[in-house]
Design a protein around this motif. Structure first.
Motif, short mmCIF file in Angstrom:
data_model
loop_
_atom_site.label_atom_id
_atom_site.label_comp_id
_atom_site.label_asym_id
_atom_site.label_seq_id
_atom_site.Cartn_x
_atom_site.Cartn_y
_atom_site.Cartn_z
N CYS A 85 0.81 -1.23 0.00
CA CYS A 85 0.00 0.00 0.00
C CYS A 85 0.84 1.27 0.00
CB CYS A 85 -0.92 0.02 1.23
SG CYS A 85 -1.96 -1.41 1.43
N GLY A 86 2.14 1.16 -0.19
CA GLY A 86 3.00 2.33 -0.11
C GLY A 86 2.65 3.40 -1.12
N ARG A 87 2.80 4.64 -0.71
CA ARG A 87 2.52 5.77 -1.60
C ARG A 87 3.63 5.89 -2.64
NH1 ARG A 87 1.67 10.34 2.91
NH2 ARG A 87 3.51 9.25 3.73
N ASP A 88 3.26 6.36 -3.82
CA ASP A 88 4.19 6.45 -4.94
C ASP A 88 4.57 7.91 -5.19
OD1 ASP A 88 5.74 5.80 -7.15
OD2 ASP A 88 4.05 5.86 -8.53
N TYR A 89 5.83 8.23 -4.89
CA TYR A 89 6.34 9.57 -5.15
C TYR A 89 7.62 9.46 -5.97
CZ TYR A 89 3.19 11.12 -1.42
OH TYR A 89 2.09 11.38 -0.66
N PRO A 90 7.93 10.47 -6.78
CA PRO A 90 9.11 10.38 -7.64
C PRO A 90 10.42 10.21 -6.87
CG PRO A 90 8.21 12.61 -7.66
CD PRO A 90 7.19 11.73 -7.01
N TRP A 91 10.50 10.80 -5.66
CA TRP A 91 11.75 10.68 -4.89
C TRP A 91 11.92 9.28 -4.29
CZ3 TRP A 91 8.05 14.46 -4.01
CH2 TRP A 91 7.13 14.20 -2.99
N ARG A 92 10.89 8.46 -4.39
CA ARG A 92 11.01 7.08 -3.92
C ARG A 92 11.45 6.14 -5.04
NH1 ARG A 92 6.06 5.86 0.35
NH2 ARG A 92 6.55 7.53 1.81
N ASN A 93 11.50 6.65 -6.25
CA ASN A 93 11.95 5.86 -7.39
C ASN A 93 13.35 6.32 -7.78
OD1 ASN A 93 9.33 4.67 -7.58
ND2 ASN A 93 8.62 6.50 -8.66
N GLU A 94 14.20 5.39 -8.15
CA GLU A 94 15.58 5.71 -8.51
C GLU A 94 16.23 6.56 -7.42
OE1 GLU A 94 15.82 7.41 -12.39
OE2 GLU A 94 14.55 5.88 -13.30
N ARG A 95 16.18 6.06 -6.20
CA ARG A 95 16.70 6.81 -5.06
C ARG A 95 18.22 6.97 -5.15
NH1 ARG A 95 13.50 3.00 -2.85
NH2 ARG A 95 15.34 1.85 -2.19
N THR A 96 18.67 8.19 -4.93
CA THR A 96 20.10 8.48 -4.79
C THR A 96 20.24 9.38 -3.57
OG1 THR A 96 20.05 10.53 -6.10
CG2 THR A 96 20.40 8.44 -7.31
N PRO A 97 21.41 9.43 -2.95
CA PRO A 97 21.58 10.33 -1.81
C PRO A 97 21.22 11.77 -2.14
CG PRO A 97 23.41 8.79 -1.92
CD PRO A 97 22.60 8.58 -3.17
N PHE A 98 21.57 12.23 -3.35
CA PHE A 98 21.25 13.60 -3.73
C PHE A 98 19.74 13.83 -3.84
CE2 PHE A 98 20.09 16.44 -7.29
CZ PHE A 98 20.44 17.66 -6.70
N LYS A 99 19.04 12.92 -4.49
CA LYS A 99 17.60 13.08 -4.66
C LYS A 99 16.87 13.01 -3.31
CE LYS A 99 17.17 11.54 -9.46
NZ LYS A 99 16.60 10.52 -10.38
N VAL A 100 17.37 12.16 -2.42
CA VAL A 100 16.77 12.09 -1.08
C VAL A 100 17.00 13.40 -0.35
CG1 VAL A 100 16.85 10.94 1.16
CG2 VAL A 100 16.99 9.58 -0.95
N TYR A 101 18.21 13.92 -0.42
CA TYR A 101 18.54 15.20 0.22
C TYR A 101 17.65 16.30 -0.32
CZ TYR A 101 21.54 19.29 1.32
OH TYR A 101 22.03 20.51 1.76
N LEU A 102 17.53 16.41 -1.64
CA LEU A 102 16.69 17.43 -2.26
C LEU A 102 15.25 17.29 -1.81
CD1 LEU A 102 16.07 19.66 -4.35
CD2 LEU A 102 15.99 17.87 -6.10
N SER A 103 14.73 16.08 -1.85
CA SER A 103 13.31 15.88 -1.50
C SER A 103 13.04 16.23 -0.05
CB SER A 103 12.89 14.44 -1.79
OG SER A 103 13.53 13.52 -0.93
N GLU A 104 13.96 15.86 0.85
CA GLU A 104 13.73 16.13 2.27
C GLU A 104 13.76 17.62 2.58
OE1 GLU A 104 12.59 14.13 4.36
OE2 GLU A 104 12.82 12.29 3.21
N VAL A 105 14.61 18.36 1.88
CA VAL A 105 14.62 19.81 2.07
C VAL A 105 13.29 20.40 1.60
CG1 VAL A 105 15.66 21.98 1.28
CG2 VAL A 105 17.12 20.06 1.91
#
Length: 230
Positions: free
Chosen positions: A32-52
């Motif tokens: 049932c997990g939600r689908d967001y772009p930052w959850r696909n093709e995760r990289t440290p940079f994309k995670v950092y950007l999304s969390e900010v």
């Protein structure tokens, strides 16, 4: 009741087979997990950007801004050098105060790590604008390293489950952090952590939680005598 429980979520309402919290949350995310772009093709940079971007901002607001920035600026270096344009995109989300720390963080990463994002917790915590939550998120979602997320969702969920009193200091208490850490999955830390966030958002909501139909209601101590966790 807010919203409608879809077919996938129906198996997580009352009557679902009892299991430990960790397994339950992993399975909840997988199904049932939600689908967001930052959850696909995760990289440290994309995670950092999304969390900010997600700081005190709804995910649906963040999504188009994240897609634009992640496509146009694929790493720390390009984002930093294009920050004037980046600034206008982020300002559309409000909370302009994050801009100063974000730019300082990008500059720090360029100066100290040639634009790479470290996986070590202490090194992450030294980056301007990165605190406990973002450091844990980068380690878990960007590197697949088990860590513990202690945000408002985790505090709300675990305080209700164990019948603990929640205070502004709860998330910083060593005893509470140790309690939450015991449930972290070493082998499935990504799925577990997303499951915790998603289940808290869908069932264990801040206002009007869906306790009556929650599969954990018979294990959860919410509604019993609240005790303060020391």
């Amino acid at each position: 009741m807010e919203g409608i429980i879809d077919k996938k979520q129906q198996k997580f309402i009352c009557g679902y087979n009892e299991m430990d919290i960790t397994t339950f949350l992993i399975q909840f995310y997988n199904e049932c997990g939600r689908d967001y772009p930052w959850r696909n093709e995760r990289t440290p940079f994309k995670v950092y950007l999304s969390e900010v971007l997600l700081q005190r901002t709804r995910a649906d607001q963040v999504e188009p801004v994240f897609r634009y920035l992640a496509t146009r600026y694929p790493d720390v270096k390009t984002l930093y050098h294009g920050f004037e344009e980046v600034k206008h995109a982020i300002q559309s989300l409000g909370r302009s105060c994050r801009l100063h720390y974000f730019k300082a963080g990008l500059e720090y990463l360029l100066d100290n790590y040639s634009g790479e994002i470290p996986s070590d917790r202490q090194k992450l915590m030294a980056v301007p604008g990165i605190g406990d939550y973002i450091a844990a998120a980068i380690r878990i979602f960007g590197f697949g390293i088990p860590d513990v997320i202690v945000d408002t969702n985790a505090v709300r969920f675990f305080c209700r489950f164990y019948g603990l009193q929640s205070t502004p200091e709860t998330r910083r208490r060593k005893s509470f952090i140790e309690l939450v850490t015991r449930h972290v999955s070493v082998s499935n830390c990504v799925e577990y952590s997303y499951g915790l966030l998603d289940f808290a958002a869908r069932f264990c909501q801040p206002v009007r939680p869906l306790c009556d139909i929650c599969a954990l209601k018979f294990q959860c101590k919410n509604g019993n005598i609240i005790k303060k966790y020391n």
